[in-house]
Design a protein around this motif. Sequence first.
Motif, mmCIF file in Angstrom:
data_model
loop_
_atom_site.group_PDB
_atom_site.id
_atom_site.type_symbol
_atom_site.label_atom_id
_atom_site.label_comp_id
_atom_site.label_asym_id
_atom_site.label_seq_id
_atom_site.Cartn_x
_atom_site.Cartn_y
_atom_site.Cartn_z
ATOM 1 N N ASP A 230 4.672 11.662 0.776
ATOM 2 C CA ASP A 230 3.299 11.349 0.171
ATOM 3 C C ASP A 230 3.252 9.855 -0.552
ATOM 4 O OD1 ASP A 230 4.875 12.239 -1.993
ATOM 5 O OD2 ASP A 230 3.488 13.572 -2.944
ATOM 6 N N VAL A 231 4.288 9.292 -0.353
ATOM 7 C CA VAL A 231 4.425 8.002 -1.191
ATOM 8 C C VAL A 231 3.849 6.724 0.010
ATOM 9 C CG1 VAL A 231 5.864 6.271 -2.259
ATOM 10 C CG2 VAL A 231 6.379 8.505 -2.477
ATOM 11 N N GLN A 232 2.740 6.291 -0.465
ATOM 12 C CA GLN A 232 2.170 5.152 0.420
ATOM 13 C C GLN A 232 3.263 4.202 0.826
ATOM 14 O OE1 GLN A 232 -1.598 4.929 1.425
ATOM 15 N NE2 GLN A 232 -0.770 3.806 2.833
ATOM 16 N N GLY A 233 3.176 3.523 2.013
ATOM 17 C CA GLY A 233 4.153 2.630 2.133
ATOM 18 C C GLY A 233 3.899 1.979 3.811
ATOM 19 N N LEU A 234 3.304 2.602 4.772
ATOM 20 C CA LEU A 234 3.124 2.117 5.966
ATOM 21 C C LEU A 234 2.205 0.893 6.055
ATOM 22 C CD1 LEU A 234 3.984 2.158 9.105
ATOM 23 C CD2 LEU A 234 2.272 3.981 9.330
ATOM 24 N N GLN A 235 2.240 -0.148 6.996
ATOM 25 C CA GLN A 235 1.434 -1.118 6.855
ATOM 26 C C GLN A 235 1.246 -1.420 8.350
ATOM 27 O OE1 GLN A 235 2.396 -4.328 4.026
ATOM 28 N NE2 GLN A 235 0.805 -3.554 2.626
ATOM 29 N N ALA A 236 -0.007 -2.034 8.584
ATOM 30 C CA ALA A 236 -0.183 -2.415 10.093
ATOM 31 C C ALA A 236 -0.877 -3.769 10.091
ATOM 32 C CB ALA A 236 -1.140 -1.440 10.935
ATOM 33 N N PHE A 237 -0.805 -4.321 11.012
ATOM 34 C CA PHE A 237 -0.943 -5.824 11.165
ATOM 35 C C PHE A 237 -2.167 -5.879 12.092
ATOM 36 C CE2 PHE A 237 -0.781 -10.230 12.889
ATOM 37 C CZ PHE A 237 -0.693 -11.001 11.656
ATOM 38 N N ARG A 238 -3.424 -6.421 11.650
ATOM 39 C CA ARG A 238 -4.598 -6.394 12.663
ATOM 40 C C ARG A 238 -5.159 -7.545 12.127
ATOM 41 N NH1 ARG A 238 -7.159 -2.956 15.802
ATOM 42 N NH2 ARG A 238 -9.676 -3.091 15.703
ATOM 43 N N ASP A 239 -5.947 -8.238 13.400
ATOM 44 C CA ASP A 239 -6.645 -9.552 13.082
ATOM 45 C C ASP A 239 -5.953 -10.738 12.265
ATOM 46 O OD1 ASP A 239 -8.502 -8.286 14.491
ATOM 47 O OD2 ASP A 239 -9.488 -7.448 12.859
ATOM 48 N N GLY A 240 -4.526 -10.818 12.185
ATOM 49 C CA GLY A 240 -3.829 -11.894 11.314
ATOM 50 C C GLY A 240 -3.507 -11.591 9.951
ATOM 51 N N LEU A 241 -3.711 -9.916 9.555
ATOM 52 C CA LEU A 241 -3.887 -9.572 8.210
ATOM 53 C C LEU A 241 -2.816 -8.166 8.271
ATOM 54 C CD1 LEU A 241 -7.406 -10.247 7.066
ATOM 55 C CD2 LEU A 241 -5.473 -11.698 6.442
ATOM 56 N N TRP A 242 -2.199 -8.083 7.214
ATOM 57 C CA TRP A 242 -1.525 -6.812 6.664
ATOM 58 C C TRP A 242 -2.259 -6.000 5.883
ATOM 59 C CZ3 TRP A 242 2.519 -5.431 9.544
ATOM 60 C CH2 TRP A 242 3.320 -6.399 10.065
ATOM 61 N N TYR A 243 -2.417 -4.721 6.414
ATOM 62 C CA TYR A 243 -3.315 -3.657 5.595
ATOM 63 C C TYR A 243 -2.249 -2.436 5.476
ATOM 64 C CZ TYR A 243 -7.688 -5.802 7.117
ATOM 65 O OH TYR A 243 -8.464 -6.733 7.408
ATOM 66 N N ASP A 244 -2.617 -1.597 4.306
ATOM 67 C CA ASP A 244 -1.999 -0.102 3.975
ATOM 68 C C ASP A 244 -2.647 0.529 4.878
ATOM 69 O OD1 ASP A 244 -0.356 -1.059 1.833
ATOM 70 O OD2 ASP A 244 -1.971 -1.046 0.468
ATOM 71 N N VAL A 245 -1.947 1.542 5.615
ATOM 72 C CA VAL A 245 -2.426 2.608 6.483
ATOM 73 C C VAL A 245 -2.511 3.792 5.401
ATOM 74 C CG1 VAL A 245 -2.026 4.301 8.198
ATOM 75 C CG2 VAL A 245 -1.284 1.847 8.613
ATOM 76 N N ASN A 246 -4.083 4.298 5.602
ATOM 77 C CA ASN A 246 -4.448 5.622 4.847
ATOM 78 C C ASN A 246 -3.500 6.720 5.095
ATOM 79 O OD1 ASN A 246 -5.590 5.403 7.424
ATOM 80 N ND2 ASN A 246 -7.109 7.005 6.609
ATOM 81 N N TYR A 247 -2.908 7.155 3.954
ATOM 82 C CA TYR A 247 -2.182 8.251 3.945
ATOM 83 C C TYR A 247 -3.014 9.510 3.974
ATOM 84 C CZ TYR A 247 0.714 12.340 2.443
ATOM 85 O OH TYR A 247 0.992 13.527 2.581
ATOM 86 N N ILE A 248 -2.833 10.504 4.992
ATOM 87 C CA ILE A 248 -3.546 11.768 5.217
ATOM 88 C C ILE A 248 -2.730 12.925 4.862
ATOM 89 C CG2 ILE A 248 -4.973 13.024 6.623
ATOM 90 C CD1 ILE A 248 -5.969 10.375 7.809
#
Length: 331
Positions: A230-248
């Motif tokens: 449950d600790v946020q950490g995954l990030q994905a690259f989209r349109d030249g930017l890095w985003y946190d992936v929502n944890y569900i």
Amino acid sequence: MERVQGIALKYKEKIPEEFVRSKDEQPGITTVKGAVFEVPVIDLSNPDEEKILQSIVDASQKWGMFQVVEHRIPGEVISKLQEVGREFFELTEEEKEVYAKPLDDGTLEGYGTKLQKEVHGKKGWVDHLFHKIWPPSAVNYQFWPKKPSSYRETNEEYAKWVQGIGDKLLKWLSLGLGLEEDDVKEALGGENLVYLMKINYYPPCPQPEVALGVVAHTDMNIITILVPNDVQGLQAFRDGLWYDVNYIPNALVIHIGDQMEILSNGRYKSVLHRTRVNKEKTRMSWPVFLEPPADLQVGPHTKLVNKNNPAKYKTKKYSDYVYCKLNKIPQ
């Protein structure tokens, strides 16, 4: 070799220089603030299977990743998997080193820290354990922890459930390409398809804004089925930017890997992703990588290639693909 878990205990304020990423990689600088990556969430209990299929195809073409809920893997099976994995990493260093990855035989299996050739000698803030969980002919129990005592039983139980998910996903991905439901699985090894478990262990890091757990990469396998904690950490690259992936909670994260992109002749896209670390908490994840057998040749599926749509990728033995990828050799 000193493991990251040991380094984390010694360095309470500043991390060693080899863990400090360059400015263009540091998550503190390169992450989009205040925005999460709303990765498609797909409910596998939906009675409209056509809708599930379309959602998976859409996500695999546009995003390269999605999350699945109501996947039928019992909560206690996942909790137990997380528990025995955590208990392994809480053993003494001597107990864990028994399972250390051999340095010279090319296998990914075993306990370790370094996975691939790192640019400029930089290191990821992570330790890991790899071992195959399916098929039985591929399993090498020397890399399965004997402690905790329920480790083997728990992983064998999880292997049964995760195969069910794997088969369903491969079926839908196959149908989404206009193929027969078994075509994708058969082209990637059929019943010899390998399920490789990895446990990632990211200890608390005093400078999370300058370090990365796992650096930016696409997965080299077919698809990845990942259980996070449950600790946020995954990030994905989209349109030249890095985003946190929502944890569900209770969701499985699915990544499209390179072999699926190749087999689909580029219709599905492997996702560029990385992981950040946390200052106070330990982050862990349990990805299972679906891989072709090492000696299998993988290329665009013959039914998807014609003179109007020529092959966009080389056909290559999977073990050669892995060697090039880990050693940063152009494919």
